[in-house]
Design an enzyme around this catalytic site. Sequence first.
Site, mmCIF file in Angstrom:
data_model
loop_
_atom_site.group_PDB
_atom_site.id
_atom_site.type_symbol
_atom_site.label_atom_id
_atom_site.label_comp_id
_atom_site.label_asym_id
_atom_site.label_seq_id
_atom_site.Cartn_x
_atom_site.Cartn_y
_atom_site.Cartn_z
ATOM 1 C CE1 TYR A 6 37.142 23.250 -73.288
ATOM 2 C CE2 TYR A 6 38.515 22.235 -74.956
ATOM 3 C CZ TYR A 6 37.850 23.342 -74.476
ATOM 4 O OH TYR A 6 37.883 24.511 -75.180
ATOM 5 C CB CYS B 6 36.830 29.113 -77.626
ATOM 6 S SG CYS B 6 37.880 30.360 -76.910
ATOM 7 C CG HIS B 7 34.285 25.907 -77.618
ATOM 8 N ND1 HIS B 7 34.304 26.946 -76.748
ATOM 9 C CD2 HIS B 7 34.978 24.899 -77.039
ATOM 10 C CE1 HIS B 7 34.983 26.578 -75.661
ATOM 11 N NE2 HIS B 7 35.401 25.355 -75.812
ATOM 12 N N GLY B 8 34.478 27.324 -82.258
ATOM 13 C CA GLY B 8 34.061 27.348 -83.658
ATOM 14 C C GLY B 8 32.664 27.861 -83.956
#
Lengths: 431, 189
Positions: A295, B153-155
């Site tokens: 990830y 989630c990932h900005g």
Amino acid sequence: MAHQSNYNPSNGFTKWMDERLPIIRLGYDSFVEFPNPRNLNYWWTFGAVLAVALIWQIVTGIVLAMHYTPTVEGAYASIEHIMRDVNYGWFLRYGHANGGAMFFLAVYIHMFRGLYYGSYKAPREVLWILGMLIYFLMMATGFLGYVLPWGQMSFWAATVITNFFDAIPWVGGSIKTLLLGGPAVAEPTLNRFYSLHYLLPFIIVGVVILHIWALHIPGSANPTGIEKKGPQDTLPFHPYFTVKDLFAVAVFATFFAWFLYFQPNAMGHPDNYIEANPLQTPPHIVPEWYYLPFYAILRSITFDIFFLKAQLLGVIAMFGSIVILFFLPWLDRSKVRSMRYRPVMRFFFILFVLDCFILGWVGANSPDVTVLGIEAKNIGLFSTFYYFAFFMIIMPVVGMMETPKPLPEGIHESVLARSGKGASKHADGDA
Amino acid sequence: MAETHAHATEAGDDTTRRDILYIGTATFAAVGLARGVVWPLIHQMNPAENVKALASIEVDISQIPVGQQIKILWQGKAVFVRHRTANDIAKARADDTAADLKDTSNRPTDAERVVDDKGTSRPEILVLLGVCTHLGCVPLADRGDYDGWFCPCHGSHYDTAGRIRKGPAPANLVIPPYEFIEEFKIKIG
């Protein structure tokens, strides 16, 4: 099998059977009389741990399937039903969920052992590749199973992972729709994930059989990395290694039992006790610990390279980090298997293990977290670079440049040297 | 007799009419299997008819206060209908030529982003797919550096027109097919 069969059927039935289906002979040759290197240490017991873990996952999985409902309406409720109403349901579910994590823990130890002792080198390339295939199937199975409880983490894991495919140019969207069975994660997705989660473990069993078959052609590698040369180097599998493996399984099972009985949710996420909601993403989504390094690699690439978008590059890096492992036997140019005799490579190997832990930490944290003034995303990018450099640069170059320490004459001599009885005669490389 | 046989072998030309039959049969069988068995086994995984039938919904937008949004589920995905303030619109339009607009191909100007399929333009009503173009999470409203949406989630940061400004997402939030069917009613899909 590769060695001569010494099985002698002793009674009428076994003689009769041996002429029709020599399965007792196969078992005897493989797991009783099979000559194993006598110097195997405890790192070699994880194969047996893994075999037990696989059986445990299949058995608990089959009984859980008797109580689980694979529908959007019923899935989450059926998990709670298992936890509250089904006799020993809590034991089965916690055992299966934590068992999956233990399975990964054991497989990582098993893989690092193979890496350290050069178990992937000729003539064990196919053995290694089959192992990597098992690992890949395990990751797929673990992911599919994680979706089934239909909690928030389940749902959003399914959404994020299937969106990886969206990054593939031209065909990505169609592949994603094909996987989901609709425009988004919904009932068709849950149903097919359930079907495949039930199927894949049996495919793993098939590949495991091939893996053990391939193992029994040359036999196990060993800590010296020298091939066994004769009976002085080996001991029969039973009782020496059956007992040793059983002891390791018992110790590992004790560790597992501590999680199962005392910390069953320690490795889970509280958000998965909230039912799936397609309108609300949890504020912090992270995969289970055993996927964290990958990830981190996925997220580490945040820049475009020419026409390749960051999103696609991240996905390529993540899949690449697994695919590269398949090529290990040809990336390592050193003739010496064991890193006991490769001080330079051992140094880089220790860094690599640390790198995997750092990647795991990066994967668990927000990209904006800082440590010693360095942002996690930059640590992730550097660690990703080292991950690939280890295989693509360090492994081939060190393999060609390094002067290994002198190898012992044989396994037998090495064992004697380590116990002090032949120390003056043969220098063992392991300090 | 022996001579003709030797001749055929030397030339490497062993093809007979029988081989043509073999190849033809095998090809026929392969194509038949692919189309008749393999494709159905793959295509069954594609969206079923009932899934495809849920393609459009009608939404009453009269109850959305200025400065707020509603979330609706359409085709299993979140759709945002935002009732924008004059300030939101002004901010989005002022940024129409900003240098950090990453995605300039997907309806880059604010004016283009508020036009429905029939050409009706209502700048205060912004309809967006609430699906982050990175990996599909639902972005949070009124967050991020541009006061639009922020994906947890990932900005990824989106502005008040739903355009990507910062973070890993490659594209602006998608505008689903929609049209105004009454003053305060839209049809999505």
